[in-house]
Design a protein around this motif. Structure first.
Motif, PDB file in Angstrom:
ATOM      1  N   HIS A 103       0.846  -1.197   0.000  1.00  0.00           N
ATOM      2  CA  HIS A 103       0.000   0.000   0.000  1.00  0.00           C
ATOM      3  C   HIS A 103       0.868   1.229   0.000  1.00  0.00           C
ATOM      4  N   GLU A 108      -4.093  -0.355 -14.418  1.00  0.00           N
ATOM      5  CA  GLU A 108      -4.843   0.047 -13.238  1.00  0.00           C
ATOM      6  C   GLU A 108      -4.534  -0.976 -12.133  1.00  0.00           C
ATOM      7  N   PHE A 139      -5.230  -2.379  -8.273  1.00  0.00           N
ATOM      8  CA  PHE A 139      -6.189  -2.429  -7.157  1.00  0.00           C
ATOM      9  C   PHE A 139      -5.575  -3.282  -6.032  1.00  0.00           C
ATOM     10  N   TYR A 147      -6.627  -4.994  -2.321  1.00  0.00           N
ATOM     11  CA  TYR A 147      -7.740  -5.351  -1.427  1.00  0.00           C
ATOM     12  C   TYR A 147      -7.145  -5.945  -0.139  1.00  0.00           C
ATOM     13  N   LEU A 195     -11.503  -2.594  -0.720  1.00  0.00           N
ATOM     14  CA  LEU A 195     -10.529  -1.885  -1.545  1.00  0.00           C
ATOM     15  C   LEU A 195      -9.709  -0.976  -0.670  1.00  0.00           C
ATOM     16  N   TYR A 217      -6.669   0.358  -2.059  1.00  0.00           N
ATOM     17  CA  TYR A 217      -5.959   1.322  -2.913  1.00  0.00           C
ATOM     18  C   TYR A 217      -6.398   1.103  -4.373  1.00  0.00           C
ATOM     19  N   GLN A 218      -6.526   2.217  -5.086  1.00  0.00           N
ATOM     20  CA  GLN A 218      -6.793   2.191  -6.548  1.00  0.00           C
ATOM     21  C   GLN A 218      -5.904   3.247  -7.165  1.00  0.00           C
ATOM     22  N   SER A 219      -5.151   2.863  -8.179  1.00  0.00           N
ATOM     23  CA  SER A 219      -4.224   3.806  -8.807  1.00  0.00           C
ATOM     24  C   SER A 219      -4.994   4.972  -9.438  1.00  0.00           C
ATOM     25  N   SER A 256      -3.629 -11.036 -11.199  1.00  0.00           N
ATOM     26  CA  SER A 256      -3.835 -10.885  -9.723  1.00  0.00           C
ATOM     27  C   SER A 256      -2.740 -11.647  -8.957  1.00  0.00           C
TER      28      SER A 256
END
Length: 572
Positions: free
Chosen positions: A70, A83, A85, A87, A93, A95-97, A124
């Motif tokens: 993170h 992108e 992600f 979890y 969630l 973090y999301q770029s 993943s």
């Protein structure tokens, strides 16, 4: 739609198709390029994140892997074409770029995005107390591709507009001769066959112009020929008609209308049998038989019937009418010339020749009778007159002394015998001049002129003879002598002439020319009925019997001139 517009539309369509093909190729290349760049970016990102994961596991003092990830992702920020992600263990969630800010103002159309966008790829990784998901994001690459494609579109559009304009202008310049050609064709359509095209710079149009001019010359020549033929057919004196194999008339020229009194609207469509006399009905079928073998009939004398029933003598010429494509006989072309006057002239000439022969025969018999009568007078009556004179002289000699009265009577008889003898010789000379038989025409005329001069000393005679006048023949000699004799007698008895000129010449062409001119009272030839003047009629008949030309020129108060021309064929 003009040819110029059609050509331009065709070229525009081809350009559009070319642009579509180029666009398709470019878009296909962009899709491959985008797919490769996205795939490469995803692999790099995954490798980077895998390195972080491994390092986190190897260094537990850094903390939990998801916390280390993170912290790393927050410091990493946006990754191109990906992108990311993160979890937690509960699936929440963490973090999301952030989204890409590259060309964020570009908004590619959906159709372009669908065509360029590659298939999405998701990778993943399970980490302690969480899940890391990396998904491909091609939007940045699509916006970049759209920007490039948009520039290409503007270039193509500019090229399309400029090229279309240039092509439209060039087509107008190159096809400009087509307007001249169309105007020339329109002029030809209106009947102006003198229009011609200039030489054009474009080779194809130049060949068209050359062929057009040749065609114009050919059409003009053909038209002029057809016009001349039409004028000939309309203005010719020959009646011309055309009829088919059934005998139905399809053409009728003005001369035919004048000859037969049928107007074209009255005769066209009618059978040619309408013109045939009852005893000539088989002619049409015979002519068809001739026409069937492409034979011609020329100057065939026959008869036809006019509208008023008048029978006409015609000279008929027939030619078969051929189909130019198949060469088969489809009818006949008939030309007819009215020879009624010619037939009448031939009949008149025949009768004139008969009259000439009869006149010649009568004159010959008359001259024979005159010769015989002159001989009889000379031989018989001359002897008796000589005997009487001899007896009277003998009586006068015997009675001169003893019987003077008887001697005087005898002398009276002698004087009377002399007068009878002189009168008889004059009659013999008029019946048949002896010099004509013994010396020829020239000497006979000189002797006659000398005799007329002696009888009429107050009249001046002039005789002019030239050319070869010997051996003309007895018939020609006596007829010329009689014409001169009759002319001089008329001038002395009726004209009161004081001068008479006689000229007889044989020219180099063999023709005999005779002139008898006097200065008498003359006459008005319009008031003279020559058929009642036997002297003039006799001279004319003598001349015509010799196939000659007889003419009288006379003016009241100025004398008369008689001219006679005998052709060579008569005096040979």
């Amino acid at each position: 739609m003009s040819l110029r517009v059609r050509f331009n539309l065709l070229i525009t369509t081809l350009l559009l198709l070319l642009m579509l093909a180029v666009g398709y190729v470019v878009i296909k290349g962009m899709r491959i390029s985008t797919e490769e760049s996205v795939e490469a970016a995803t692999r790099v990102t995954v490798q980077l994140l895998d390195t972080v994961i491994i390092n986190s596991r190897q260094n537990p003092e850094w903390g939990y892997t998801h916390d280390v990830m993170h912290t790393f992702l927050q410091s990493l920020g946006h990754v191109r074409s990906s992108e990311i992600f993160l979890y937690d263990s509960h699936g929440d969630l963490m973090y999301q770029s952030p989204p890409s800010t590259y060309r964020a103002d570009e908004t590619p159309p959906r159709w372009f995005a669908r065509m360029v966008e590659p298939a999405p790829e998701v990778v993943s990784r399970r980490i302690r107390f969480g899940m890391l998901v990396v998904a491909s994001d091609a939007m940045g690459a699509i916006r970049e591709s759209w920007n490039s494609f948009k520039s290409l579109l503007w270039i193509e559009l500019g090229f399309f507009v400029v090229l279309n304009g240039m092509i439209y202008w060039m087509l107008g310049y190159w096809l400009k001769p087509a307007d001249d050609i169309l105007r020339a064709i329109s002029e030809v359509e209106r009947g102006n066959l003198t229009v011609r095209l200039p030489r054009f710079k474009v080779p194809e149009f130049s060949r068209i112009a050359q062929n057009f001019n040749l065609m114009g010359e050919s059409l003009r020549a053909s038209t002029e020929e057809n016009r001349r033929l039409a004028l000939i057919v309309k203005q010719t004196a020959d009646a011309i008609m055309i009829h088919d194999l059934d005998g139905n008339i399809s053409f009728w020229n003005p001369a035919a209308q004048q000859m037969f009194a049928y107007a074209p609207e009255d005769i066209i469509g009618q059978s040619a049998n309408l013109l045939l006399p009852p005893d000539h009905e088989s002619e049409l079928s015979r002519h068809f038989e001739r026409g069937a073998v492409s034979d011609k009939v020329e100057h065939y004398d026959t008869q036809r019937v006019a509208r008023d029933g008048k029978l006409l003598d015609v000279s008929l010429s027939i030619a078969p009418l051929m189909d130019p494509n198949t060469g088969e006989v489809i009818g006949e072309i008939c030309s007819m010339r009215d020879i009624t006057e010619r037939k009448l002239a031939e009949e008149t000439a025949r009768k004139l020749e008969e009259n000439r022969q009869l006149t010649h025969l009568i004159q010959r018999h008359i001259e024979d009778e005159r010769r015989s009568l002159a001989r009889e007078l000379h031989d018989e009556l001359g002897q008796y007159v000589t005997a009487i004179k001899t007896f009277a002289v003998a009586i006068a000699n015997k009675t001169r002394v003893e019987m003077p009265n008887i001697e005087a009577s005898a002398q009276t008889i002698v004087s009377a015998a002399n007068h009878i003898y002189d009168g008889m010789h004059n009659i013999i000379r008029h019946l048949r001049p002896g010099s004509l038989d013994n010396l020829g025409l020239s000497d006979a005329l000189r002797d006659a002129v000398a005799d007329w001069q002696a009888q009429h000393p107050e009249v001046k005679f002039n005789l002019d003879l030239s050319g070869k006048l010997n051996l003309l023949g007895e018939s020609l000699n006596i007829n010329l002598y009689r014409i001169v004799q009759e002319s001089v007698t008329n001038a002395l008895r009726h004209a009161g002439a004081t001068a008479i000129d006689i000229s007889l010449a044989r020219r180099e062409d063999g023709n005999l020319i005779l002139f008898i001119k006097d200065n008498g009272v003359g006459m008005n030839m319009c008031n003279v009925d020559q058929s009642r003047h036997f002297g003039l009629l006799g001279m004319r008949e003598r001349t015509q019997a010799l196939y000659g030309i007889f003419n009288i020129d006379s003016i009241p108060g100025q004398g008369s001139t008689i001219s006679v021309m005998i052709p060579e064929k008569t005096n040979l």
